[in-house]
Scaffold this active site. Structure first.
Site, PDB file in Angstrom:
ATOM      1  N   ASP A 460       3.765   4.823  -8.993  1.00  0.00           N
ATOM      2  CA  ASP A 460       4.708   5.295  -7.901  1.00  0.00           C
ATOM      3  C   ASP A 460       6.034   5.578  -9.005  1.00  0.00           C
ATOM      4  OD1 ASP A 460       6.290   4.905  -5.805  1.00  0.00           O
ATOM      5  OD2 ASP A 460       7.327   3.080  -6.009  1.00  0.00           O
ATOM      6  N   GLU A 463       7.549  10.995  -9.966  1.00  0.00           N
ATOM      7  CA  GLU A 463       7.296  12.801  -9.393  1.00  0.00           C
ATOM      8  C   GLU A 463       8.184  13.661 -11.048  1.00  0.00           C
ATOM      9  OE1 GLU A 463       8.479   9.910  -7.335  1.00  0.00           O
ATOM     10  OE2 GLU A 463       7.120  10.324  -6.144  1.00  0.00           O
ATOM     11  N   ASP A 557       8.283   6.426   1.378  1.00  0.00           N
ATOM     12  CA  ASP A 557       8.831   5.723   2.036  1.00  0.00           C
ATOM     13  C   ASP A 557       9.963   6.048   3.082  1.00  0.00           C
ATOM     14  OD1 ASP A 557       8.791   3.883  -0.529  1.00  0.00           O
ATOM     15  OD2 ASP A 557      10.752   4.722  -1.208  1.00  0.00           O
TER      16      ASP A 557
END
Ligand SMILES: *[C@@H]1O[C@H](CO)[C@@H](O)[C@H](O)[C@H]1NC(C)=O
Ligand SMILES: *[C@@H]1O[C@H](CO)[C@@H](O)[C@H](O)[C@H]1NC(C)=O
Ligand SMILES: *[C@@H]1O[C@H](CO)[C@@H](O)[C@H](O)[C@H]1NC(C)=O
Ligand SMILES: *[C@@H]1O[C@H](CO)[C@@H](O)[C@H](O)[C@H]1NC(C)=O
Ligand SMILES: *[C@@H]1O[C@H](CO)[C@@H](O)[C@H](O)[C@H]1NC(C)=O
Ligand SMILES: *[C@@H]1O[C@H](CO)[C@@H](O)[C@H](O)[C@H]1NC(C)=O
Length: 897
Positions: A460, A463, A557
């Site tokens: 996770d 980015e 999300d």
């Protein structure tokens, strides 16, 4: 073409001699005379056309920097020769690259997307007589490249139809940190899909949409913003050319701009404009013409999707906010008690000690009891997956950090490790472009798995997400053109690692930013493979072109709203195009409080996501499926069908891995000539012919479904739901506990019995559902292996592939199996115990029927006819009590009387 894809690795690339002819330049439709470039020299070598371009006039947009004076263009058609036999395929790929002729520029590294580099051709000085235009074209290719000389522009067209697929405007900009190129599109005839990652209201791109590509930790509940991944690829399917009387209708092609820099792409209906802040203009065109051909050709370049373990197709449960081990145990027990399948239990960052990777909270998730918990899951055929974030807590008492420092693996800025801030507080980020970082990561994964043998890893925040907003250090941090980051042209440094950060080898974060999630997924995949020797399961939030070689993806999300439920189909279908078929959205919604009805409808859809996981955010109402009786009923019904379909779904994984075919597909993939399918995004197909038509609105008790031409049978009760020549809309009942799932005539589906785990389901006998088409035929296949060997259908692996076909005859039908490959089946007692024929025709409802196996009347099978109505009736026949070995070819005949 990754080293992990054996077929591609075996492939050699060859070039064909091409004809070069002159054409008269055709002016760009409606283009005002603009400066751009002009062609000053052209050369041809083998299958490559090379051209030198020079800036014409004074250049434009001075505020974005000076124009590059001289550019070089190469165009190549690429042919793949696949041994053995050296079959020459039709050239399906055209490569057009434009770069600075005098200075090297950043390009996506070869080891990210291995590919043939264009050959360097020395171009002579200006070729006297100014060339007007040239065509690169080969007899075996359906793509024709035309170079127009003055002003410079190029077109790509489809030879077989003459359709112009890509048609650049003369107003090309090429500056150090700003590249702009526009192509014309035939508005109204071109339907475009792709260009992610974004949450979109529709699957088909809408005119005037802008697509910003810059990986960012922006919640997927935001529509039209740049999200976690970057995929500058689109698929374009064309309806018939005007006056062409249907010729070429449904022909699709794909376009990739292989570039990892930030960019905006504007889609104006009649044009598409790329505005890119670095790198080169590196275009790949994929000829199709079938949509499945396009993804096949695309994944041949970017790498085939990784095989996923069989267990990963079971149902997954997660939540951010599980308090402790007892909480986890309660959830596992809750599923068992409610008799709802649960394959994989997950834990978000809660399990860590102060959010440090590779640690366990000693109070709430203590190592010893956690180990026992995981062992219990394993004994019950269940799995356990945990999250990892890339940031390594800066803490001298933390072993992972200390080892990372010793091995010097972290990203640097201004000469020192770049200090970011995420969940654990201050962190350094491993630089996965550095080969030492992948080694470090693998060591840490292996060490952690000695404490807790997790079955997969969830990566996770890659980015990279950063909680601080770094101030600019140099010009890279705030380039002259601001892409539409977060929809408000936020600086590219916002909430991420700054662009002035430096990677291994001097690579700038400015250029490599969008690759981080790809590189971490590759390292994590490698780490799991090395430590387990089994097929890795990695789930990554951030992705780039080619990530499917290593990872699955969830849509990030989302929120517990009906819109998010609906839009999840668009994202899922887009990732199928991007070569990442293993994808799903958080079932019941991640953020916000879900409702009973929404959760019930969501599991009805989510049961058919390739990746099916319920997940929710801390502080929101819990949403495990057993918490409401109505949701539990939906779950048992929908997941029951999913588990029955597991052999079919796993066979789709094999198809995805070998041909790039998405597992969840838009309707036009199977019905490209039916223009009514181009806009359908409230329904989707699993594979070729299983149609899912979920309820996507509150309060609904029916669903309006589109059925393309042919027959469609319910997979719940086998009734005929629709039959038309050209497609029809049907309002289907959809009571609270029901999702509509249909199979198209022409398909044979391999099924098994449902169970609470995939390993239990795998022990049951096989069924075949034979859905006969209007022409009385049907076909399908079954792929089998152990579900966890690293390779799928590899040369050293044990695997079985069986093809089934069926032909209706007067008064009955015959289904035959053909064993294509069988190194898995023989040692196992795998049998088909039941065959259901749908769409049998009989002059009158039959009184009974006889069954013949390999020509011998089968006494021990029982059968029944159902649903035959009227004269010339179409009905179903179920034949049970069979014991047909999957590994032995058979012929099964039913004769009605
Ligand atoms: C797209 O933008 C153009 C120009 O701004 C405008 O004329 C047109 O109405 C817009 N189309 C849609 C569908 O929004
Ligand atoms: C470092 O980690 C230890 C163990 O988790 C913790 O007690 C300590 O507070 C941490 N120190 C810092 C500066 O975060
Ligand atoms: C960069 O490094 C120099 C020398 O160590 C230092 O003076 C300067 O403050 C640093 N700049 C930033 C933005 O960290
Ligand atoms: C930037 O993105 C936002 C959100 O999608 C959009 O409304 C806006 O039109 C975009 N701006 C430009 C100039 O493309
Ligand atoms: C960065 O993003 C945050 C929201 O995540 C926003 O509040 C902030 O204003 C942004 N900073 C800049 C400089 O735009
Ligand atoms: C009938 O039963 C026998 C013994 O179980 C088995 O070998 C045979 O294959 C069965 N026949 C059919 C048609 O399944």
């Amino acid at each position: 073409m990754g080293p992990s894809t054996p077929a591609a690795a075996r492939a050699r690339v060859a070039f064909l001699l091409l004809a070069v002819v002159f054409l008269l330049a055709v002016p760009w439709p409606g283009a005002a005379a603009q400066a751009g470039y002009r062609v000053v020299s052209v050369a041809r070598a083998g299958g490559q056309l090379s051209a030198g371009l020079e800036l014409a006039g004074d250049g434009e947009k001075a505020e974005l920097g000076p124009d590059v004076q001289r550019l070089s263009l190469t165009a190549r058609q690429i042919f793949t020769v696949l041994p053995p036999g050296g079959r020459l395929e039709t050239s399906s790929r055209l490569h057009v690259r434009i770069t600075d002729a005098d200075h090297p520029r950043w390009e996506v590294p070869q080891d990210v997307i291995p590919r043939e580099a264009p050959r360097n051709v020395v171009l002579g000085a200006s070729t006297g007589a100014s060339p007007r235009s040239r065509v690169l074209s080969a007899a075996t290719s359906d793509l024709t490249f035309t170079l127009h000389a003055s002003p410079f522009r190029f077109t790509v067209s489809r030879r077989s139809t003459g359709d112009v697929l890509f048609d650049t405007a003369p107003s090309l900009d090429f500056k150090d940190r700003y590249l702009e190129l526009t192509t014309a599109l035939p508005a109204g005839r071109a339907s475009l899909y792709g260009l992610g990652e974004h949450t979109k209201r529709t699957f088909r791109l809408q005119r005037n949409d802008t697509f910003t590509l810059w990986n960012a930790d922006i919640a997927a509940s935001n529509v039209d913003l740049n999200l976690y991944g970057s995929h500058p690829f689109y698929l374009d399917v064309r309806s018939a050319a005007p006056g062409a009387a249907g010729a070429g209708a449904g022909a699709a092609h794909g376009v990739l701009l292989l570039n990892s820099n930030g960019m905006d792409i504007e889609y104006g209906g009649s044009y598409l404009t790329y505005k890119v802040i670095g790198g080169v203009l590196d275009f790949y065109f994929f000829a199709g013409p079938a949509p499945l051909d396009v993804v096949d050709q695309y994944t041949q370049l970017i790498g085939r999707p990784a095989p996923m373990p069989y267990w990963s197709f079971g149902f997954h449960q997660c939540r951010y906010g599980y308090k402790n081990l007892a909480d986890l145990e309660g959830v596992v027990a809750g599923y068992a008690k409610a008799r709802i399948p649960l394959e994989v239990m997950w834990t978000d960052i809660d399990y860590m000690d102060a959010f440090k990777d590779f640690t366990l909270d000693p109070v709430n998730f203590p190592a010893g009891p956690m180990r026992q918990f995981v062992d219990r899951l394993h004994r019950n055929g269940q799995k356990y997956v945990v999250i990892l974030d890339p940031g390594i807590s800066v803490n001298e008492t933390y072993g992972t950090f200390v080892r990372g420092m010793q091995q010097d693996v972290f990203l640097k800025r201004n000469g020192t490790n770049y200090l970011g801030k995420v969940w654990p507080g201050y962190v350094y980020f491993p630089d996965f472009l550095n080969p030492r970082a992948a080694k470090f990561w693998a060591q840490e994964v292996a060490l952690f798995r000695r404490t807790l043998p997790v079955d997969g890893l969830w990566i996770d925040m890659n980015e990279i997400s950063n909680f601080v907003d770094p101030p600019p250090l140099n010009a890279l941090d705030d380039p002259p053109y601001r892409i539409n980051n977060s929809g408000v042209r936020r600086p590219i440094n916002n909430k991420t690692v700054p662009a002035s950060t430096v990677h291994y080898g001097g690579v700038r974060e400015y250029d490599a930013h969008n690759l981080y999630g790809f590189l971490e997924a590759r390292a994590t995949h490698g780490a799991l493979l090395a430590d387990t020797g089994r097929r890795p399961f990695v789930l990554s939030r951030s992705t780039f072109v080619g990530s499917g070689r290593y990872t699955a993806h969830w849509t990030g999300d989302n929120a517990a709203t009906w819109d998010d439920l609906r839009y999840s189909i668009n994202t899922m279908l887009s990732f199928g195009l991007f070569g990442i078929p293993m994808v799903g959205a958080d079932i019941c919604g991640f953020g916000g409080d879900t409702t009973e009805e929404l959760c019930s409808r969501w599991i009805q859809l989510g049961a058919f996501y390739p990746f099916s996981r319920d997940h929710s955010a801390i502080g929101t109402v819990r949403r495990e499926l057993y918490l409401w009786e109505s949701v539990a009923r939906s779950a048992r019904k929908a997941l029951g069908l999913r588990y029955r379909l597991l052999p079919y779904i796993y066979t789709l994984m094999h198809e995805a891995h070998t041909t790039g075919a998405p597992m969840a597909r838009p309707l036009f993939f199977s019905y490209p000539k039916d223009v009514n399918t181009y806009g359908v995004d409230r329904q989707f197909l699993l594979g070729r012919g299983v149609l899912v038509s979920p309820v996507l609105e509150p309060g609904a008790t029916t669903v309006d479904a589109y059925f393309p031409g042919g027959r469609w049978f319910s997979l719940f009760d086998y009734s005929l739901a629709a039959a038309s020549a050209t497609g029809t809309r049907v309002t289907l009942p959809a009571p609270a506990d029901t999702v509509n799932v249909h199979v198209a005539g022409g398909n044979i589906l391999p099924l098994q019995r449902p169970a609470l785990t995939t390993s239990r389901a795998r022990q049951t006998v096989f069924h075949l559902v034979v859905a006969l088409g209007e022409d009385g035929s049907a076909a399908g296949e079954l792929f089998l292996d152990d579900g966890e060997s690293p390779e799928m259908a590899g040369p050293r692996g044990q695997w079985t592939l069986v093809r089934f076909s069926c032909k209706a005859e007067p008064g009955g039908a015959t289904v035959r199996s053909h064993v294509v490959h069988d190194s898995y089946g023989p040692s196992r007692k795998l049998v088909v115990g039941k065959v259901v024929f749908l769409g049998l025709r009989s002059p009158a409802p039959p009184r009974g029927f006889a069954v013949y196996v390999n020509g011998v009347k089968a006494g021990n099978s029982t059968g029944r006819a159902q649903g035959f109505r009227g004269s010339g009736a179409v009905g179903a026949a179920q034949v049970e009590g069979l014991s047909l070995a999957v590994s032995k070819e058979f012929e099964l005949k039913v004769v009605m009387s």
